[in-house]
Write an enzyme that holds these catalytic residues in place. Structure first.
Site, short mmCIF file in Angstrom:
data_model
loop_
_atom_site.label_atom_id
_atom_site.label_comp_id
_atom_site.label_asym_id
_atom_site.label_seq_id
_atom_site.Cartn_x
_atom_site.Cartn_y
_atom_site.Cartn_z
CG ASP A 1 -2.29 0.62 0.91
OD1 ASP A 1 -2.35 1.85 0.87
OD2 ASP A 1 -3.27 -0.11 0.72
CG HIS B 1 -5.25 3.98 0.76
ND1 HIS B 1 -4.85 2.67 0.64
CD2 HIS B 1 -6.50 4.03 0.21
CE1 HIS B 1 -5.80 1.96 0.06
NE2 HIS B 1 -6.81 2.77 -0.22
CB SER C 1 -9.15 0.63 -0.18
OG SER C 1 -8.52 0.79 -1.40
#
Length: 757
Positions: free
Chosen positions: A154, A231, A538
């Site tokens: 990620d 994120h 996600s």
């Protein structure tokens, strides 16, 4: 530019059909001769390793590349990465002609240009019944996941977050072979601990693609595993965050934040960089390292834009994932956020666990009070102070001059947004300084309020029309816009999120995708500056990854396919309270397998499914043969000679925990094999819910297992009574012994005229 070269020209999977001699880049036509002079990073797939030692694997890469480039020095300068742990291959800067020449080498499986993938962006675990206080169950049996290692590819991680404290954790599992790497703002000796046990970052492809000119500071990025986007931090805390009391986002969703496995370990592999995205050579290197390091599961919340690529099974994520799965490591990927249209699902290879997103039994209603004292509950995450009674205006009636002159300042605007023109006008209203905005949508999508610096709410057309009637029948229409409230439990219903990508699978329609769904709407988790809500597949992906990591502790002998089977066959087809799950889209409907695969993940049932539909190397070879890959391609991929049978096997017989027949003409018989993972002496009988207009006949009528009989094969005769080309109809097949209900989805489409849309 996107193309690939396969050494065989007999395969129907030989690349996206055409290699263009003319490219269009930024509106400028570039000739093939000019393209040939451009150096671009390519991934050279060689398939399975031929050597056990990484050094020999690397040496073989140079032996292949040196003759193409003319010298050892040129090869060393060209190579960006060597893939040498889980599989063999390398990334190198090549011209188009060099890439084409290299693709003709007898040891090369495929040469593919680098491409950019995108990130697919407290209450959830209670909603799923995954309770740390339970005296039994998955968390109890795994000691809160203390031995599980979750590998996450990620945008990095914010190590100071409370979610990554290692209080109460025991020693790092001895099998761990990974490492923490220091870099910009990241001190491995300080920031890694017994929770964050691995942290690496991959910039070589980034540097090659940008000629070393990437400005980390300007992009709010760090040349390290530290997360600039937030994120990766959010995703990591969902999968394995520690207990954090009194977490909330500005008072909303308050409670104790935690991940699926509060004591599980995190290994972060940073491959995503700000707005640029995630470059595939970096992603593939991260997969290679995660195989080397000994993770229990690889979680990838990234993917390409729809539709899925033709060369899915010999490229980047799917290629690396194949080798991870062959080494017993499940790979969990997001289905994508380009829904709700059909055939948009991404990450569709049959060895990947593909995850859709649902909402859960928590919402954040926003009271909208009109001047007549009627209150309507909109949706959104409004943490701004209440906007007291002020003028309520209709966007359609606003003149552009009124907007430009700031005449809407201090007023609330109702904006119907059926098209792009209306959406753009709403943006101008926001920029002009309105006090608040209320979006009226045919399908409510609260994410339109994300990032706005004014109070915002969303209503559907029904309530929007009620407000419109009030405006048109009132001399001085007024409204008050309050802050969001947190509502948990009934009457909030679960839905497959509008953004979640849908099936059917556009690459191999006989393979059901997505596989499973998990909550992915308004998930509260850690970010660099505290805790924040995010929505996307996600967010649902690390929930499944965390659960898979726990399963591997209780069922260490299960293959990735067995784990996927258990997820699918034990899933809820209603929400946990027994209410039906709807699917958001242009029209709301009951969810079906193309929305959520087997259903909503049920973590407390998944370790005791009774039977599993298992798969191994031979099954994946079956798939590759049925998909018309050549013997040469398959042999290189698996690292040993292979010859597909003649006639080639049917993809319908791949041992998936589903039956999907995209083109049924008349009748067909499919087979499946189930493995008993429950009590030795078990007897199962079928319960059939056939799709509309479809006959299903199962043989044998009983499956008997004993100490010497752990596997049974059955057949399903499928016959259509439809007389015209139709769409998919859905049903199910369940094997039950009275204690276990092993249910798989059945999806059938009749095609009298086979190649007609």
């Amino acid at each position: 530019m996107r193309y690939c070269f396969l050494i065989s020209n007999t395969s129907s999977k030989a690349c996206p059909l055409v290699i263009s001699l003319v490219l269009i880049l930024s509106g400028v036509f570039i000739s093939a001769a000019q393209v040939n002079l451009l150096n671009k990073v390519h991934i050279v797939h060689l398939g399975a390793k031929k050597h056990d030692t990484p050094e020999l694997v690397t040496k073989s890469h140079y032996q292949i590349l040196e003759p193409i480039l003319g010298s050892k020095e040129a090869a060393q300068k060209s190579i960006v990465y060597n893939y040498k742990h889980g599989f063999s291959g390398f990334a190198a800067k090549l011209t188009a002609s060099q890439a084409k020449n290299l693709s003709a080498h007898p040891e090369v499986l495929c040469v593919i240009p680098s491409r950019t993938l995108r990130l697919k962006t407290t209450r959830a675990f209670d909603y799923l019944g995954l309770l740390p206080s339970s005296p039994k169950g998955l968390l109890h049996d795994t000691r809160l996941g203390s031995e599980a290692i979750i590998g996450i590819i990620d945008s990095g991680i914010w190590p100071e977050s409370e979610s990554f404290k290692d209080t109460g954790l025991g020693p790092i599992p001895q099998r761990w072979k990974g490492k923490c790497v220091s870099g910009d703002g990241f001190d491995a000796s300080k920031h890694c601990n017994k929770k964050l046990i691995g942290a690496e970052f991959y910039v070589d492809s980034l540097a090659a693609e940008t000629n070393g000119q990437y400005d980390f500071h300007a992009e709010n990025e760090y040349r390290s595993a530290r997360d600039g986007a937030g994120h990766g931090t959010h995703v990591s805390a969902i999968a394995a965050g520690s207990f954090v009391a009194n977490a909330s986002y500005k008072g909303l969703g308050g409670g104790t934040a935690r991940g699926v496995g509060p004591h599980a370990r995190i290994a972060m592999y940073k491959t995503c960089w700000g707005k640029l995205g995630c470059l595939t050579p970096d992603v593939l290197k991260a997969i290679d390292h995660s195989i080397r390091d000994g993770v229990d599961v690889i979680s990838i919340s990234i993917g390409a834009d729809a539709p899925a690529g033709f060369e899915i099974d010999t490229s980047d994520v799917s290629f690396g994932s194949f080798h991870a799965v062959m080494k017993g490591i499940p790979v969990v990927c997001s289905a994508g956020n380009e829904g709700p249209n059909a055939q948009t699902v991404d990450n569709v290879a049959p060895w990947i666990i593909t995850v859709a997103a649902t909402s859960m039994d928590r919402s954040f209603p926003i009271p909208i009070t009109l001047g007549n004292n009627i209150t309507i509950l909109g949706e959104g995450l409004n943490t701004f102070p209440e906007v007291g009674f002020t003028d309520l205006l209709l966007q359609e009636e606003l003149m552009e001059t009124s907007i430009a002159q700031g005449q809407i300042k201090g007023k609330i605007v109702l904006a119907f947004t059926p098209n792009n023109e209306a959406i753009q006008k709403a943006d101008r209203v926001l920029n002009a300084g309105c006090a608040g905005i209320i979006y009226a949508q045919s399908v409510v999508d609260p994410t339109v309020c994300s990032g706005l610096d004014v109070p915002c709410a969303v209503v559907d057309y029904e309530f929007g029309t009620d407000m419109l009637y009030y405006i048109e029948t009132t001399d001085v229409p007024l409204a008050k816009l309050s802050t969001s409230k947190t509502l948990v439990g009934r009457p909030v219903a679960s839905r497959v999120a509008r953004f979640s990508c849908r099936g059917p699978n556009s690459v191999s329609p006989a393979i059901l995708k997505p596989d499973i769904a998990a909550p992915g709407v308004n998930i509260l988790s850690a970010v660099p500056d505290g805790y924040k809500f995010m929505s996307g597949t996600s967010m649902s992906t690390p929930m499944v990854s965390g659960i898979v990591g726990l399963i591997r502790q209780t069922r260490p002998d299960w293959s990735p396919a067995a784990i996927r089977s258990a997820l699918v066959t034990t899933a809820w087809r209603t929400d946990p309270s027994g209410e039906p799950i709807f699917s958001e889209g242009a029209t709301r409907k009951l969810a079906d397998p193309f929305d959520y695969g087997g259903g909503l993940i049920n973590p407390e049932k998944v370790t005791d499914p009774g039977l599993v539909y298992d798969m191994g190397l031979d099954d994946y070879i079956h798939y590759l043969c049925s998909a018309d890959y050549s013997d040469n391609e398959i042999s290189k991929l698996i690292g040993k000679p292979n010859q597909c049978p003649s006639p080639r096997p049917s993809m319908l017989d791949l041992n998936m925990p589903s039956i999907t027949i995209p083109s049924l003409t008349g009748e067909v018989t499919v087979t499946r094999t189930v493995t008993n993972v429950g009590p030795a002496d078990s007897v199962y009988k079928p319960v059939i819910e056939p799709p509309f207009g479809i006959e299903l006949e199962v043989n044998p009528k009983t499956l008997v297992f004993g100490s010497n009989t752990t596997k049974n094969t059955f057949s399903v005769r499928v016959r259509s009574n439809h007389q015209v080309n139709g769409d998919f109809y859905f049903g199910s097949l369940c094997w039950t012994d009275g204690a276990h209900n092993v249910t798989i989805p059945v999806s059938i489409r009749t095609k009298i005229l086979r190649n007609y849309v």
